[in-house]
Design an enzyme around this catalytic site. Structure first.
Site, PDB file in Angstrom:
ATOM      1  N   LYS A 296       0.855  -1.184   0.000  1.00 45.61           N
ATOM      2  CA  LYS A 296       0.000   0.000   0.000  1.00 45.61           C
ATOM      3  C   LYS A 296       0.887   1.228   0.000  1.00 45.61           C
ATOM      4  CE  LYS A 296      -4.519   0.835   0.423  1.00 45.61           C
ATOM      5  NZ  LYS A 296      -5.663   0.033   0.005  1.00 45.61           N
TER       6      LYS A 296
ATOM      7  N   LEU B 243     -24.917   4.270  -0.269  1.00 45.22           N
ATOM      8  CA  LEU B 243     -25.286   4.003  -1.668  1.00 45.22           C
ATOM      9  C   LEU B 243     -24.299   4.684  -2.603  1.00 45.22           C
ATOM     10  CD1 LEU B 243     -29.167   4.361  -1.576  1.00 45.22           C
ATOM     11  CD2 LEU B 243     -27.772   2.350  -1.195  1.00 45.22           C
TER      12      LEU B 243
ATOM     13  N   VAL C 127     -20.310   1.308  -4.808  1.00 49.39           N
ATOM     14  CA  VAL C 127     -20.606  -0.124  -4.622  1.00 49.39           C
ATOM     15  C   VAL C 127     -22.039  -0.329  -4.129  1.00 49.39           C
ATOM     16  CG1 VAL C 127     -19.903  -2.274  -3.513  1.00 49.39           C
ATOM     17  CG2 VAL C 127     -18.184  -0.560  -4.056  1.00 49.39           C
ATOM     18  N   GLY C 128     -22.435   0.438  -3.116  1.00 50.84           N
ATOM     19  CA  GLY C 128     -23.732   0.221  -2.473  1.00 50.84           C
ATOM     20  C   GLY C 128     -24.900   0.341  -3.446  1.00 50.84           C
TER      21      GLY C 128
HETATM   22  P1  NAD Z   1     -18.248   5.756  -1.979  1.00 51.48           P
HETATM   23  O1  NAD Z   1     -17.503   6.860  -1.330  1.00 51.48           O
HETATM   24  O2  NAD Z   1     -18.610   5.862  -3.423  1.00 51.48           O
HETATM   25  O3  NAD Z   1     -19.628   5.491  -1.181  1.00 51.48           O
HETATM   26  C1  NAD Z   1     -19.767   5.547   0.197  1.00 51.48           C
HETATM   27  C2  NAD Z   1     -21.192   6.063   0.467  1.00 51.48           C
HETATM   28  O4  NAD Z   1     -21.468   5.958   1.861  1.00 51.48           O
HETATM   29  C3  NAD Z   1     -21.372   7.538   0.109  1.00 51.48           C
HETATM   30  O5  NAD Z   1     -22.485   7.679  -0.763  1.00 51.48           O
HETATM   31  C4  NAD Z   1     -21.606   8.227   1.448  1.00 51.48           C
HETATM   32  O6  NAD Z   1     -22.475   9.347   1.358  1.00 51.48           O
HETATM   33  C5  NAD Z   1     -22.217   7.092   2.248  1.00 51.48           C
HETATM   34  N1  NAD Z   1     -22.132   7.252   3.705  1.00 51.48           N
HETATM   35  C6  NAD Z   1     -21.212   7.923   4.433  1.00 51.48           C
HETATM   36  N2  NAD Z   1     -21.512   7.833   5.755  1.00 51.48           N
HETATM   37  C7  NAD Z   1     -22.634   7.080   5.854  1.00 51.48           C
HETATM   38  C8  NAD Z   1     -23.434   6.640   6.951  1.00 51.48           C
HETATM   39  N3  NAD Z   1     -23.136   6.930   8.204  1.00 51.48           N
HETATM   40  N4  NAD Z   1     -24.531   5.881   6.686  1.00 51.48           N
HETATM   41  C9  NAD Z   1     -24.864   5.573   5.416  1.00 51.48           C
HETATM   42  N5  NAD Z   1     -24.130   5.957   4.340  1.00 51.48           N
HETATM   43  C10 NAD Z   1     -23.041   6.708   4.551  1.00 51.48           C
HETATM   44  O7  NAD Z   1     -17.401   4.434  -1.701  1.00 51.48           O
HETATM   45  P2  NAD Z   1     -17.478   3.042  -2.481  1.00 51.48           P
HETATM   46  O8  NAD Z   1     -16.462   3.014  -3.551  1.00 51.48           O
HETATM   47  O9  NAD Z   1     -18.896   2.703  -2.796  1.00 51.48           O
HETATM   48  O10 NAD Z   1     -16.947   2.051  -1.341  1.00 51.48           O
HETATM   49  C11 NAD Z   1     -17.747   1.746  -0.205  1.00 51.48           C
HETATM   50  C12 NAD Z   1     -16.924   0.947   0.796  1.00 51.48           C
HETATM   51  O11 NAD Z   1     -16.463  -0.257   0.181  1.00 51.48           O
HETATM   52  C13 NAD Z   1     -15.661   1.664   1.309  1.00 51.48           C
HETATM   53  O12 NAD Z   1     -15.437   1.261   2.633  1.00 51.48           O
HETATM   54  C14 NAD Z   1     -14.571   1.103   0.409  1.00 51.48           C
HETATM   55  O13 NAD Z   1     -13.309   1.157   1.039  1.00 51.48           O
HETATM   56  C15 NAD Z   1     -15.038  -0.329   0.234  1.00 51.48           C
HETATM   57  N6  NAD Z   1     -14.546  -0.976  -0.983  1.00 51.48           N
HETATM   58  C16 NAD Z   1     -14.819  -0.440  -2.205  1.00 51.48           C
HETATM   59  C17 NAD Z   1     -14.361  -1.083  -3.356  1.00 51.48           C
HETATM   60  C18 NAD Z   1     -14.673  -0.532  -4.737  1.00 51.48           C
HETATM   61  O14 NAD Z   1     -14.530  -1.278  -5.710  1.00 51.48           O
HETATM   62  N7  NAD Z   1     -15.109   0.706  -4.844  1.00 51.48           N
HETATM   63  C19 NAD Z   1     -13.634  -2.283  -3.262  1.00 51.48           C
HETATM   64  C20 NAD Z   1     -13.400  -2.821  -1.985  1.00 51.48           C
HETATM   65  C21 NAD Z   1     -13.861  -2.152  -0.857  1.00 51.48           C
END
Ligand code: NAD
Length: 365
Positions: free
Chosen positions: A78, A179, A182-183
């Site tokens: 990393k 959301l 990923v969500g």
């Molecule tokens: P992102 O920043 O696009 O989405 C995160 C979402 O969570 C945002 O929409 C934000 O408004 C929301 N959020 C923040 N605080 C919150 C709360 N208290 N309650 C509800 N929602 C809340 O990030 P992402 O790329 O979708 O990744 C999400 C998670 O998955 C992160 O922890 C990331 O490290 C992990 N992850 C992502 C990937 C990837 O391919 N993007 C891969 C592995 C792990």
């Protein structure tokens, strides 16, 4: 730039320092036993060098575990870069970082992470080829890997739901936290599978869209953990599974994309004690790194799909091991990952090429 040894945990710690561009940070290489150390580059404010170094080391170890459990021919590493506290040229800074990556000769492969983008990786790529997360070319793997991460979580959730409830997703309710990239995609896949959805997202427009598109019930962010759901899918922040959350959660299965969900490993024990099945985060959210690996190693999109769809099988190996050993699932995953890395390191010491030892959970490419 100079390299220093960092005790037994890391194979190598590289200090990044370039006053001209403002580059300051670390590349931490935890393990190269299975191949080049792969893991993203985080760009954020750190109060001190020590804080940045500790974060790099912790995240690099996490990548070793994630990569080995995904059956990838990669080790774990990393990079963390401190956000400069004076004006800086972003392209110049990431080029300087690329030069540091290049000097490692392929021992470390970088990609996007928190605070970095595809554009930043394009700057890195001006100085090194040991970078992934670049724009998609000719339908080959690349670009934003979020939809692969969402697919991996969904197939893992299907398997885990059978184990915990003996039911398909169409008979279950899932509480999705966050959301974002990923969500939102996970909600789409779960809706297609017939699951009922409860969602929480501070960005109101996203929540409203999901409510319409996926017939989802919108919850307040604070109340999601106690919502009447069978499954909790954390897709926002790390550390969300605190002691308190574990004691009050209504769901009986946790399976989501967020990294480092457990505030401490003891929470895993607490969850198991309450009959809540925890699907270890780094086992189920490896879709992104599988796509990044394919981009770097030149694998096809079909291979990515195959590997991501096998996430459920890899999770089952962890759950079965936890069951046999009567240990919480987070400890089962850590044990399998550590054992595989130790075996590969021993093979290296014996001068055997590391790739003669297969990762514990390797699947055919
Ligand atoms: P992102 O920043 O696009 O989405 C995160 C979402 O969570 C945002 O929409 C934000 O408004 C929301 N959020 C923040 N605080 C919150 C709360 N208290 N309650 C509800 N929602 C809340 O990030 P992402 O790329 O979708 O990744 C999400 C998670 O998955 C992160 O922890 C990331 O490290 C992990 N992850 C992502 C990937 C990837 O391919 N993007 C891969 C592995 C792990």
């Amino acid at each position: 730039m100079h390299s220093v040894n960092h005790g037994p945990k890391l194979e190598r710690l590289v200090r990044l320092e370039d006053s001209k561009s403002g580059l300051s940070g670390y590349i931490a290489i935890h393990s190269t036993a299975y191949g080049p150390a792969a893991g993203g580059c985080r760009f954020k404010h750190y109060e001190t060098d020590a804080e940045a170094e500790a974060d790099a080391a912790r995240l690099a170890e996490g990548m070793s575990y994630k990569n080995v459990m995904a059956g990838l021919p990669l080790g774990g590493g990393k990079a963390v870069i401190r956000l400069p506290d004076r004006p800086f040229d972003r392209d110049q800074l990431f080029r300087a970082f690329g030069q540091a990556v290049e000097r490692l000769g392929g021992e470390y492969i970088t990609a996007e992470d928190f605070g970095t983008s595809m554009d930043d990786m394009a700057s890195v790529a001006k100085a090194t080829r040991h970078v992934a997360g670049l724009p998609v070319k000719d339908g080959k793997p690349g670009g934003d890997p979020s939809h692969w991460t969402a697919l991996g979580v969904k197939v893992a959730m299907e398997q885990a739901a059978q184990v915990r409830f003996g039911k398909p997703l169409s008979e279950l309710t899932v509480a999705v936290q966050g959301l974002g990239h990923v969500g939102f995609e996970l909600c789409r896949l779960l809706h297609q599978a017939g699951a009922k959805l409860i969602i929480a997202e501070p960005r109101a427009e996203l929540a409203a869209r999901a409510a319409v598109e996926f017939d989802a019930q919108v919850s307040n962010c604070r109340n999601l953990l106690t919502a009447k759901a069978d499954i909790f899918a954390p897709c926002a922040l790390g550390g969300v599974l605190t002691r308190d959350a574990a004691l009050h959660m209504r769901a009986k299965l946790v399976c989501g994309a967020a990294n480092n969900q457990l505030a401490s490993s003891e929470v895993g024990t607490l969850l198991a004690g309450r009959g809540i099945l925890y699907a270890p985060d780094y086992v189920v959210n490896a879709g992104g790194i599988i796509n990044v690996a394919a981009e770097y190693l030149g694998h096809s999109s079909a291979e990515v799909k195959h590997r991501v769809e096998a996430t459920g099988e890899r999770l089952m190996e962890v759950l079965n091991f936890a069951d046999r050993a009567s240990i919480p699932t987070n400890r089962a995953a850590d044990t399998l990952a550590r054992d595989a890395i130790t075996a590969a390191r021993l093979a290296q010491t014996d001068k055997a090429p590391a790739n003669t030892v297969q990762p514990a959970l390797a699947i055919p490419a």
